[in-house]
Design a protein around this motif. Structure first.
Motif, mmCIF file in Angstrom:
data_model
loop_
_atom_site.group_PDB
_atom_site.id
_atom_site.type_symbol
_atom_site.label_atom_id
_atom_site.label_comp_id
_atom_site.label_asym_id
_atom_site.label_seq_id
_atom_site.Cartn_x
_atom_site.Cartn_y
_atom_site.Cartn_z
ATOM 1 N N ARG A 144 0.829 -1.210 0.000
ATOM 2 C CA ARG A 144 0.000 0.000 0.000
ATOM 3 C C ARG A 144 0.865 1.263 0.000
ATOM 4 N N GLU A 145 1.951 1.239 0.734
ATOM 5 C CA GLU A 145 2.832 2.403 0.826
ATOM 6 C C GLU A 145 3.530 2.716 -0.497
ATOM 7 N N ASP A 146 3.584 1.749 -1.404
ATOM 8 C CA ASP A 146 4.301 1.909 -2.671
ATOM 9 C C ASP A 146 3.392 2.167 -3.868
ATOM 10 N N LEU A 147 2.080 2.287 -3.658
ATOM 11 C CA LEU A 147 1.149 2.380 -4.785
ATOM 12 C C LEU A 147 1.433 3.574 -5.691
ATOM 13 N N ALA A 148 1.702 4.738 -5.122
ATOM 14 C CA ALA A 148 1.979 5.914 -5.955
ATOM 15 C C ALA A 148 3.224 5.681 -6.800
ATOM 16 N N ALA A 149 4.276 5.159 -6.189
ATOM 17 C CA ALA A 149 5.522 4.902 -6.928
ATOM 18 C C ALA A 149 5.299 3.873 -8.029
ATOM 19 N N ILE A 150 4.486 2.870 -7.767
ATOM 20 C CA ILE A 150 4.178 1.854 -8.779
ATOM 21 C C ILE A 150 3.489 2.503 -9.981
ATOM 22 N N LEU A 151 2.523 3.366 -9.733
ATOM 23 C CA LEU A 151 1.801 4.019 -10.824
ATOM 24 C C LEU A 151 2.716 4.932 -11.635
ATOM 25 N N ALA A 202 -4.273 9.244 -14.731
ATOM 26 C CA ALA A 202 -5.579 9.595 -14.169
ATOM 27 C C ALA A 202 -5.842 8.717 -12.946
ATOM 28 N N VAL A 203 -6.124 9.366 -11.825
ATOM 29 C CA VAL A 203 -6.389 8.661 -10.565
ATOM 30 C C VAL A 203 -7.588 9.279 -9.872
ATOM 31 N N GLY A 204 -8.194 8.499 -8.991
ATOM 32 C CA GLY A 204 -9.260 9.010 -8.146
ATOM 33 C C GLY A 204 -8.667 9.540 -6.853
ATOM 34 N N PRO A 205 -9.475 10.262 -6.080
ATOM 35 C CA PRO A 205 -8.978 10.800 -4.819
ATOM 36 C C PRO A 205 -8.855 9.707 -3.770
ATOM 37 N N GLY A 206 -8.155 10.020 -2.699
ATOM 38 C CA GLY A 206 -8.010 9.070 -1.603
ATOM 39 C C GLY A 206 -9.344 8.734 -0.973
ATOM 40 N N HIS A 207 -9.401 7.576 -0.342
ATOM 41 C CA HIS A 207 -10.633 7.113 0.293
ATOM 42 C C HIS A 207 -10.671 7.449 1.776
ATOM 43 N N TYR A 208 -9.605 8.022 2.297
ATOM 44 C CA TYR A 208 -9.515 8.259 3.728
ATOM 45 C C TYR A 208 -9.948 9.668 4.079
ATOM 46 N N SER A 209 -10.504 9.797 5.269
ATOM 47 C CA SER A 209 -10.843 11.115 5.783
ATOM 48 C C SER A 209 -10.577 11.122 7.283
ATOM 49 N N VAL A 225 4.886 13.600 -15.460
ATOM 50 C CA VAL A 225 3.890 13.898 -16.491
ATOM 51 C C VAL A 225 2.659 14.480 -15.826
ATOM 52 N N SER A 226 1.696 14.908 -16.626
ATOM 53 C CA SER A 226 0.463 15.464 -16.092
ATOM 54 C C SER A 226 -0.310 14.428 -15.289
ATOM 55 N N VAL A 227 -0.994 14.896 -14.269
ATOM 56 C CA VAL A 227 -1.813 14.039 -13.421
ATOM 57 C C VAL A 227 -3.227 14.623 -13.382
ATOM 58 N N LEU A 228 -4.203 13.778 -13.623
ATOM 59 C CA LEU A 228 -5.602 14.189 -13.582
ATOM 60 C C LEU A 228 -6.259 13.510 -12.387
ATOM 61 N N LEU A 229 -6.704 14.303 -11.425
ATOM 62 C CA LEU A 229 -7.406 13.783 -10.262
ATOM 63 C C LEU A 229 -8.888 13.894 -10.545
ATOM 64 N N VAL A 230 -9.569 12.748 -10.588
ATOM 65 C CA VAL A 230 -10.972 12.702 -10.954
ATOM 66 C C VAL A 230 -11.808 12.369 -9.725
ATOM 67 N N ARG A 290 -2.053 11.959 -3.954
ATOM 68 C CA ARG A 290 -1.086 13.001 -3.587
ATOM 69 C C ARG A 290 0.332 12.564 -3.937
ATOM 70 N N GLY A 291 0.645 11.305 -3.665
ATOM 71 C CA GLY A 291 1.972 10.782 -4.000
ATOM 72 C C GLY A 291 2.246 10.809 -5.491
ATOM 73 N N VAL A 292 1.242 10.460 -6.282
ATOM 74 C CA VAL A 292 1.397 10.501 -7.741
ATOM 75 C C VAL A 292 1.608 11.941 -8.195
ATOM 76 N N ALA A 293 0.790 12.851 -7.688
ATOM 77 C CA ALA A 293 0.887 14.251 -8.098
ATOM 78 C C ALA A 293 2.246 14.858 -7.741
ATOM 79 N N LYS A 294 2.808 14.451 -6.609
ATOM 80 C CA LYS A 294 4.088 15.010 -6.170
ATOM 81 C C LYS A 294 5.278 14.472 -6.967
ATOM 82 N N THR A 295 5.188 13.245 -7.463
ATOM 83 C CA THR A 295 6.368 12.606 -8.045
ATOM 84 C C THR A 295 6.300 12.355 -9.548
ATOM 85 N N ALA A 296 5.140 12.452 -10.141
ATOM 86 C CA ALA A 296 5.004 12.136 -11.568
ATOM 87 C C ALA A 296 5.662 13.202 -12.437
#
Length: 144
Positions: free
Chosen positions: A88-95, A108-115, A135-140, A127-133
């Motif tokens: 789980r901790e590596d999901l952003a890096a994997i993407l 393109a990713v959805g928002p986090g499920h946690y609140s 390329v462009s990131v689309l949060l849907v 957030r991890g994808v947006a910080k490290t990608a």
């Protein structure tokens, strides 16, 4: 514009929102879509022994991808897909890594499920994808 889109899906309404948006964007730009579903694992220890556990069965992950591909293809979008697995901790890096491997120019990713307090305790994949990608990131955001 975009030529190759990596769409992260998880079988929830957030993933459905990603698919709808990506299908529209791909039809407008002529982009192909690569769907990815990452089966998240966790390391669990009990002080003496432990291991890596995945709550989702492989067939469930494949079904998430197959359903996504069927939806995109029904909309006339060229699409392929895969199921991956990672902590789980590596999901952003994997993407981000997979997008680079594929030559994707949009993730393109959805928002986090946690609140609340859970959001503080768990890493946000989007957030991890947006910080490290690189390329462009689309949060849907899925409609409620």
């Amino acid at each position: 514009m975009y030529k190759k889109i990596l769409a992260a899906v998880d079988g929830t309404p957030h993933g459905d929102g990603v698919l709808g948006t990506v299908a529209s964007l791909a039809k407008l730009t002529g982009a192909s879509v690569h769907v990815i579903h990452v089966r998240p694992s966790r390391v669990i220890t009990d002080g003496i022994s432990g291991g890596v556990y995945t709550a989702e069965e492989p067939a469930e992950g494949r079904q998430v991808v197959e359903d996504a591909l069927a939806r995109l293809r029904a909309d006339g979008v060229t699409a392929e897909g895969e199921v991956d697995e990672g902590l789980r901790e590596d999901l952003a890096a994997i993407l981000v890594e997979r997008a680079a491997d594929l030559g994707s120019d949009l993730i393109a990713v959805g928002p986090g499920h946690y609140s609340g307090i859970s959001a503080l305790l768990h890493n946000s994949v989007s957030r991890g994808v947006a910080k490290t990608a690189p390329v462009s990131v689309l949060l849907v955001r899925a409609e409620d």
